[in-house]
Write a protein that holds these residues in place. Sequence first.
Motif: not given
Length: 346
Positions: A218-245
């Motif tokens: 649904y994101v209209p631009t190719p770069s916008g889709r890449g930005d969304m994946l990077k933003h999701i990954t920011s949450f995943m990086e924090q999720a790794l911290e949750r896993r380590r705990k």
Amino acid sequence: MTSTKSKKKRKPTSSLLSRRKNGHLPPSSSSTTTTNPPLPSKLSRTLIRSHHTTQKRLSQAIQQNDTTTIAELTSKLSSSGGLEAYQRASVSGQSSKRGGDSSKILVDWFIELGIPKPTHKKSHSGKNSNSNGDNNNNNSSSSDGSDEGLSNYRLLEIGCLSPTNTIHSYFPKPQRTLMDLNSLHPDEILKQDFMKFPVPQLADDGYDIISCSLVLNYVPTPSGRGDMLKHITSFMEQALERRRKRLKSLSNNSTNKETTETDWSSTFPAMFLVLPAPCVTNSRYLTEDRLQEIMISMGYEMVRRKLSPKLVYYLWKFVGNGSRKKFKKTELLPGGKRNNFAIIVE
């Protein structure tokens, strides 16, 4: 003797079908959006395709600062029902008569992976902090959850249209946050642009799995889709911290020496990604191999995949340490009948 012609009875027509000209829907309020009967499948597909095409043209016009085209396309979106009409068509596509919601596939994979449902429906604090399911449970990552299923695991669902998706049985309130740009259920789904939704300051308030079903396309631009994946990954990086705990807590408190990384909990953190199949099977610029390259470079490993005639489903496990490679819009499969779906990572 006078003869009278018998009038043929006119078959009743659907009010929706009688207003199908130009692919427009009759106006509806948000209060009736979820109670209307499903739209005919052909009309649903037409509306969804038309909305995507118009959004794409509008994005291009904005980039070119073409004010005339911007006004024309904005008017077209508004007259055809805008985002609400698109959502109604999408909800119709999720009706049980047409296979139901995509999260059923995720639930099937959870069963295959031996991931158990939570054994209780309250957090350790026993309180729900707000109506959309978010919470501030500081004990949410205090254990690996092996004895309590997913009781301490949290879901973030982007582009959620229904508060009763199948996967929600694994993440009862308050262990889930549901959001959408235009919430059809304001009491249960947060009206929120995900790209403006910040990563929680504390890992305890973070998420272990993110569902991104039919949102990236649904994101209209190719770069916008890449930005969304990077933003999701920011949450995943924090999720790794949750896993380590969790692992640290397990090693300190558990007497079960046989609990290892091969346990079902090693599936997390994860992302559930669903795209229209043609995005990766019939695009000039994106193939499944290229998508996998992008995901690996961001730190993901593919756990599950399913390709249907219309959709492709993925479960990606986040392991971190990606190369953060950049990906341009490069033609991979030439052909006149292919689409232009692409993902640019800058």
